[in-house]
Structures are given as C-alpha cells and as structure tokens.
Design a protein around this motif. Structure first.
Motif, PDB file in Angstrom:
ATOM      1  N   HIS A 124      10.073  -7.435  18.416  1.00 15.61           N
ATOM      2  CA  HIS A 124       9.245  -6.277  18.073  1.00 15.61           C
ATOM      3  C   HIS A 124       7.910  -6.728  17.488  1.00 15.61           C
ATOM      4  N   ASP A 125       6.906  -5.872  17.649  1.00 17.69           N
ATOM      5  CA  ASP A 125       5.590  -6.155  17.075  1.00 17.69           C
ATOM      6  C   ASP A 125       5.583  -5.837  15.582  1.00 17.69           C
ATOM      7  N   TYR A 126       4.847  -6.649  14.833  1.00 17.60           N
ATOM      8  CA  TYR A 126       4.624  -6.375  13.408  1.00 17.60           C
ATOM      9  C   TYR A 126       3.125  -6.222  13.195  1.00 17.60           C
ATOM     10  N   LEU A 127       2.748  -5.148  12.468  1.00 22.89           N
ATOM     11  CA  LEU A 127       1.333  -4.900  12.188  1.00 22.89           C
ATOM     12  C   LEU A 127       1.188  -4.390  10.761  1.00 22.89           C
ATOM     13  N   LEU A 128       0.318  -5.041   9.999  1.00 24.35           N
ATOM     14  CA  LEU A 128      -0.001  -4.596   8.652  1.00 24.35           C
ATOM     15  C   LEU A 128      -1.513  -4.396   8.563  1.00 24.35           C
ATOM     16  N   GLU A 129      -1.924  -3.179   8.263  1.00 25.48           N
ATOM     17  CA  GLU A 129      -3.337  -2.863   8.095  1.00 25.48           C
ATOM     18  C   GLU A 129      -3.532  -2.224   6.728  1.00 25.48           C
ATOM     19  N   ILE A 130      -4.407  -2.798   5.910  1.00 24.56           N
ATOM     20  CA  ILE A 130      -4.611  -2.320   4.542  1.00 24.56           C
ATOM     21  C   ILE A 130      -6.102  -2.145   4.265  1.00 24.56           C
ATOM     22  N   GLU A 131      -6.429  -0.992   3.674  1.00 23.02           N
ATOM     23  CA  GLU A 131      -7.744  -0.833   3.064  1.00 23.02           C
ATOM     24  C   GLU A 131      -7.592  -1.327   1.628  1.00 23.02           C
ATOM     25  N   THR A 165     -10.971  -4.907   3.950  1.00 15.57           N
ATOM     26  CA  THR A 165      -9.773  -4.628   4.750  1.00 15.57           C
ATOM     27  C   THR A 165      -9.021  -5.924   5.080  1.00 15.57           C
ATOM     28  N   LEU A 166      -7.738  -5.730   5.411  1.00 19.82           N
ATOM     29  CA  LEU A 166      -6.902  -6.851   5.865  1.00 19.82           C
ATOM     30  C   LEU A 166      -6.028  -6.360   7.007  1.00 19.82           C
ATOM     31  N   LYS A 167      -5.937  -7.175   8.066  1.00 22.69           N
ATOM     32  CA  LYS A 167      -5.074  -6.855   9.195  1.00 22.69           C
ATOM     33  C   LYS A 167      -4.246  -8.083   9.543  1.00 22.69           C
ATOM     34  N   VAL A 168      -2.936  -7.901   9.633  1.00 21.59           N
ATOM     35  CA  VAL A 168      -2.006  -8.982   9.979  1.00 21.59           C
ATOM     36  C   VAL A 168      -1.175  -8.523  11.163  1.00 21.59           C
ATOM     37  N   SER A 169      -1.115  -9.318  12.212  1.00 25.02           N
ATOM     38  CA  SER A 169      -0.302  -8.958  13.373  1.00 25.02           C
ATOM     39  C   SER A 169       0.439 -10.175  13.895  1.00 25.02           C
TER      40      SER A 169
END
Length: 335
Positions: free
Chosen positions: A183-190, A171-175
């Motif tokens: 504004h908030d930025y969130l990227l969550e990838i399996e 997994t990868l999570k970028v915030s």
C-alpha cells in the motif's frame, strides 16, 4: 375523516405546500381505522414522498418500509425507499430495492431510470477504487531540541532510495510504499512553525523513517501541524531562555508554606550551640524538664528520686502506681 384529510393532503402536495401536506397525511393516518392495508400503505408512501421533498430522507425510508409491510406490491413505496437510500449514499442497497420493484412492474419508467443511475455510479466507483491505490495511515511521533524537530515514522523494511521527502519552509511531504502490504503511504503536513528547509535531512533504519527538521526559532512545538488546536491555543514558548532551578518544596499538611532551608539552618545552629550540653546527662534532663507538662515533670522527679538517679520515666500513669526501682537485667552465667 381519514379520506378527506388524504384528499386535502394531495391538493397541498400539488400546490408544493409540502410541510402542510405532510401534516395532513399524518392526520389521515391518525384517523385511519387500519382495516384496508392497501389504503394505509398508500398514505405511508404519499407521506414518504413529502419527506423526500423536505429532504428528510430517514423519515422517507421509515414510511416506505411501513408501506411495504402493508402491501409488498406498492411500486411507489419501492421507488421512494430506493431514492431515500440513494440520497443517504447507501447506493448498493438502493439498487437492490429498485431491482425488487422492477420484479413487480418491469415497465415502470421511474424505477428503470433510478436503477440505471445507481448501477452506473456504482460501476464508476468500483473502477476508481481499482485504479487509485489504497493509502494507509501510520501514526508518527516526534521529539525536539531547541534547534531541531525529529520525526519518526515506524515502517519496517525500507531502503532510503524508496522514501521521498519534500519540504518547504512551511510544509513537509513524505511518500513511500509499505513493503509488508504494497500500500502507498503519504504524509502531508502544514508545519506549525517555520523551518530551514535547505537543511532538512532524513535517514532510514530497519524500523523507522527518521526525519530531521531545523527550526528557524528556538520555540517549543506543541504539535507538528499548524492546524492543531494545541498550536492555536497558546502563543509560542521559547526553549532557549535561562532555566531557573526551583528549590524542591517538600510535602506538608500545613496550610502555610514553610522555608525548609531556614528550618534546617536553625536546627544546625541549635545543635552547634548545645553541642557540649548534649553530652551532659544533667543538661539533657534540664532540657526535657523545661519543655514538659506538669504530669511529665512529676513523673520525672519521682522516678529519678526513688531510683537514686538511675532510672528516668516520663509516663505519670506508670510512675504513679508505685515505687520506682531500678533492677539490673537477669544475666545467666554458665561457667
């Protein structure tokens, strides 16, 4: 006829035979002479109630609107219109319908209950929206080598300490927070394939967040996301296998493929074998004569004979018109 069908429909509705009741209300409408607007409005409102029981909310809304066009004081039509809007998650409009109905009958308990229910839920939703920051989606891109996957996220004006990266082997999570809007930025990838998360690193430039992931296997990533149809559609393709260069195939109108390397070799061989002959005019004539048709040969013979061997013309249409002569070009000498 219409009233009988209407009464039968009411009985079916009480017996919870909603589909039968709907059909009977429809029969009542079809037989109605449309002379009494309030009566016709009542049938529409009753059929709308059937549609609500059958979870056909759009049909209920249409019948409620028709009922109100015929009788704007039809309280049941307001109630059923508001309920149909509520179930379609159009709650602000539903609330306005309940308010309008209460203007005609402020004591109606059902309208009050639905009015309060809508108002409360809308108020709670506004509070949640005020507390939860809005998240913005930004299109990211990636490129790869046989050992790494490199992701670029185009957000300007960030510092490295404002970006938070978390990764596991799958997994990868970028915030972060977008400087331009807050504004908030969130990227969550399996992730599509396994990585060595211990080696994950990133950098921040004036225009991008750049993340480097290290592959466990040297395979082609068709997408970053494991749920992508591209990933599911085909098995992994190795990237580190030996590359076999293919000899270019030149365009041809022929239905059969040609080996152009072989053709080129034959041409060079022919040129080498006939190198001496190519400089001899007589040999050139013989080669041309050998490969020509009958008319061309006649043209060649006639032109060479009549010009004393100084002019060769292979066009019989021209040669056949008269004697072939070889005239020197006009030269104007000014001395």
């Amino acid at each position: 006829m219409s009233k009988q069908a209407f009464e039968e429909a009411n009985e079916a509705f009480v017996d919870e035979k909603y589909q039968q009741a709907y059909e009977l209300y429809t029969k009542a409408l079809n037989n109605d002479d449309k002379t009494d607007n309030r009566y016709t409005s009542k049938i529409f409102a009753s059929r709308a109630q059937c549609s609500l029981k059958l979870n056909n909310y759009s049909d209920a809304l249409n019948d409620s609107n028709d009922a109100l066009q015929l009788d704007e004081a039809n309280i049941k039509a307001y109630l059923r219109k508001g309920v149909s809007l509520y179930h379609q998650n159009i709650k602000e409009q539903a609330l306005q319908v309940f308010i309008r109905g209460l203007e005609f009958d402020a004591t109606n308990e059902q309208l009050k209950i639905w009015h309060d229910k809508c108002e409360k839920e809308l108020s709670e939703n506004k509070s949640v929206n005020a507390i939860v920051p809005q998240q913005i989606k930004i299109k990211h891109s990636f490129y790869q080598t046989d050992s790494t996957v490199n992701i670029q996220i185009p957000i300007k004006g960030l510092r490295k300490d404002q970006v938070h990266i978390e990764s596991t082997d799958s997994t990868l999570k970028v915030s972060t927070k977008i400087p331009a809007s807050g504004h908030d930025y969130l990227l969550e990838i399996e992730l599509a394939y396994s990585i060595d998360s211990s080696r994950t690193n990133f950098n921040v430039t004036n225009t991008n967040i750049e993340i480097k992931l290290y592959k466990r296997q040297a395979i082609q990533w068709m997408s970053l996301d494991a749920q992508s149809t591209k990933v599911k559609a085909q098995p992994p393709v190795p990237m580190s296998g030996p590359l076999v260069e293919k000899t270019p195939s030149y365009p041809s109108s022929s239905q059969r493929a040609k080996n152009w390397d072989k053709v080129e070799a034959e041409i060079k061989k022919d040129e080498k074998e006939n190198k001496d002959d190519m400089g001899d005019a007589n040999a050139i004539f013989q080669r041309l004569y050998k490969d020509s048709d009958e008319k061309t040969r006649r043209a060649m013979n006639k032109s060479m004979y009549e010009s004393g061997g100084t002019c060769l013309n292979m066009n019989w249409e021209e040669v056949s018109k008269g004697r072939v002569t070889c005239e020197p070009p006009d030269v104007n000498l000014n001395i």
